[in-house]
Design a protein around this motif. Structure first.
Motif, PDB file in Angstrom:
ATOM      1  N   LEU A 178       0.841  -1.196   0.000  1.00 28.18           N
ATOM      2  CA  LEU A 178       0.000   0.000   0.000  1.00 28.18           C
ATOM      3  C   LEU A 178       0.884   1.258   0.000  1.00 28.18           C
ATOM      4  N   GLU A 179       1.936   1.230   0.795  1.00 30.53           N
ATOM      5  CA  GLU A 179       2.848   2.369   0.882  1.00 30.53           C
ATOM      6  C   GLU A 179       3.485   2.646  -0.489  1.00 30.53           C
ATOM      7  N   GLN A 180       3.903   1.574  -1.165  1.00 28.06           N
ATOM      8  CA  GLN A 180       4.472   1.721  -2.508  1.00 28.06           C
ATOM      9  C   GLN A 180       3.467   2.316  -3.483  1.00 28.06           C
ATOM     10  N   MET A 181       2.223   1.885  -3.358  1.00 28.50           N
ATOM     11  CA  MET A 181       1.189   2.418  -4.253  1.00 28.50           C
ATOM     12  C   MET A 181       1.081   3.936  -4.077  1.00 28.50           C
ATOM     13  N   TYR A 182       0.950   4.375  -2.820  1.00 31.00           N
ATOM     14  CA  TYR A 182       0.837   5.818  -2.555  1.00 31.00           C
ATOM     15  C   TYR A 182       2.042   6.564  -3.108  1.00 31.00           C
ATOM     16  N   GLU A 183       3.217   6.050  -2.830  1.00 30.69           N
ATOM     17  CA  GLU A 183       4.436   6.755  -3.245  1.00 30.69           C
ATOM     18  C   GLU A 183       4.554   6.852  -4.755  1.00 30.69           C
ATOM     19  N   ARG A 184       4.339   5.721  -5.436  1.00 27.19           N
ATOM     20  CA  ARG A 184       4.464   5.721  -6.898  1.00 27.19           C
ATOM     21  C   ARG A 184       3.416   6.612  -7.540  1.00 27.19           C
ATOM     22  N   MET A 185       2.256   6.743  -6.881  1.00 27.33           N
ATOM     23  CA  MET A 185       1.196   7.569  -7.456  1.00 27.33           C
ATOM     24  C   MET A 185       1.402   9.053  -7.155  1.00 27.33           C
ATOM     25  N   GLY A 186       2.423   9.381  -6.390  1.00 27.17           N
ATOM     26  CA  GLY A 186       2.759  10.791  -6.172  1.00 27.17           C
ATOM     27  C   GLY A 186       2.208  11.419  -4.912  1.00 27.17           C
ATOM     28  N   PHE A 187       1.628  10.622  -4.045  1.00 19.42           N
ATOM     29  CA  PHE A 187       1.084  11.187  -2.805  1.00 19.42           C
ATOM     30  C   PHE A 187       2.207  11.598  -1.855  1.00 19.42           C
ATOM     31  N   VAL A 188       1.977  12.695  -1.110  1.00 17.38           N
ATOM     32  CA  VAL A 188       2.893  13.086  -0.045  1.00 17.38           C
ATOM     33  C   VAL A 188       2.486  12.288   1.188  1.00 17.38           C
ATOM     34  N   ARG A 189       3.389  11.494   1.691  1.00 17.56           N
ATOM     35  CA  ARG A 189       3.048  10.635   2.844  1.00 17.56           C
ATOM     36  C   ARG A 189       3.289  11.373   4.142  1.00 17.56           C
ATOM     37  N   PRO A 190       2.517  11.114   5.163  1.00 19.52           N
ATOM     38  CA  PRO A 190       2.654  11.832   6.434  1.00 19.52           C
ATOM     39  C   PRO A 190       4.012  11.558   7.089  1.00 19.52           C
TER      40      PRO A 190
END
Ligand code: LTN
Length: 327
Positions: free
Chosen positions: A315-327
């Motif tokens: 899930l973390e990889q998905m967010y990162e690859r999609m360009g989301f800024v993670r908390p």
């Protein structure tokens, strides 16, 4: 090897579910690292009773352990306990196409039967894709009716990998070769079904011995007297042969040879005893575990913990690859 399957909690589980589902789950857990998910979030996509969802979630958990899933070997958990599932579904809905979802046979069939068609019924296969892809799954044991959904999950994985970089394993389906089509005892031209079969047409996994005997005794048979496997000509007898083969592990030709000319009556009695011998210990284990809710919830908590740990990095990889800024 990673194995993942999802099972809907609502609806009483019957011999067809055992034959085409639970039986394979217990067998596949020997082949690799297996995850079995009680997909409660899928169950709200058509009309349902909250009370029934609650009870049937615990019922199914007890059935899964009673039919042989070993909590030390397999991860058995409830989908809504792992928030990565609905999160993944939302992210993946951006790579699933509206057109392809509209072509899903199950959506078309189910939406015709409801007066209220929820948006969730339409996006159901995206949640299912998330279930599978979060675990980097190699193998998905499913019934015949879920092949199109698995194909969609593969398309979604490929499209995501292409757009955002290699992220998901592309999973393979495994459909049971035998025992996947147990028919209704009263209408052997139709599949044994949770929703469409009458009580007399289906043997429940939790039916007590006398109920099983009564249902098999009144199972519809065909004209003639010979016990022979010929689904077109003798749907009733062929189904009973199939049921007995699943219950005893004996091959159908062996059973045909044994019951050949003995008549239908004694054959049906033996089928009933074989099914009782299979299901009675399962029902006993089920009742024991279902009566001990703290124990059952403890097993599910262990499963959810393991599932969260496994799903989180994907899930973390998905967010990162999609360009989301993670908390
Ligand atoms: N749609 C499936 C249940 C399901 C599932 C899954 C199966 C939900 N998520 C993931 C395999 C993998 C059904 O109705 N049988």
């Amino acid at each position: 090897m990673r194995i993942f399957s999802g099972i809907q909690p609502t609806g009483e589980k019957h011999f067809g579910n055992y034959s085409g589902g639970f039986r394979q789950y217990a067998a596949t857990q020997e082949e690799g690292e297996a995850f079995f998910c009680i997909v409660d979030l899928h169950s709200i996509t058509t009309a349902y009773e909250p009370k029934e969802l609650h009870e049937s979630t615990l019922d199914l958990a007890a059935i899964l352990f009673a039919t042989g899933l070993d909590p030390d070997r397999s991860t058995v958990f409830v989908q809504s306990h792992v928030t990565a599932h609905p999160e993944a579904a939302w992210l993946l809905s951006s790579v699933a196409s509206y057109g392809q979802l509209g072509r899903m046979i199950q959506f078309k069939e189910k939406s015709e039967r409801q007066e209220f068609v929820s948006a969730g019924l339409f996006t159901y296969p995206v949640l299912m894709a998330g279930d599978i892809l979060l675990y980097q799954t190699d193998l998905v044991p499913i019934g015949d009716d879920q092949k199109q959904h698995l194909e969609l999950a593969r398309d979604i994985a490929e499209r995501f990998n292409h757009r955002y970089g290699e992220t998901f394993k592309v999973p393979e389906a495994r459909v049971p070769e035998t025992g996947g089509r147990i028919m209704d005892l009263q209408e052997p031209e139709r599949k044994m079904s949770t929703t469409d079969s009458q009580a007399a047409g289906k043997v429940l996994i939790t039916d007590p011995p006398d109920t099983i005997r009564k249902k098999l005794k009144s199972a519809v048979t065909d004209s003639g007297t010979d016990v022979r496997y010929a689904p077109e000509e003798k749907p009733g007898i062929s189904n009973l042969l199939e049921i007995m083969s699943v219950a005893t592990g004996e091959a159908i030709p062996e059973l045909e040879a044994r019951y050949d000319s003995g008549g239908y009556g004694p054959f049906k009695e033996d089928v009933a005893e074989a099914v009782v011998a299979l299901l009675d210990p399962i029902r006993t284990r089920y009742e024991e575990l279902r009566a001990d809710e703290p124990e059952l919830r403890g097993l599910l908590a262990r499963g959810a913990e393991k599932a969260r740990e496994t799903a989180e990095p994907t899930l973390e990889q998905m967010y990162e690859r999609m360009g989301f800024v993670r908390p």
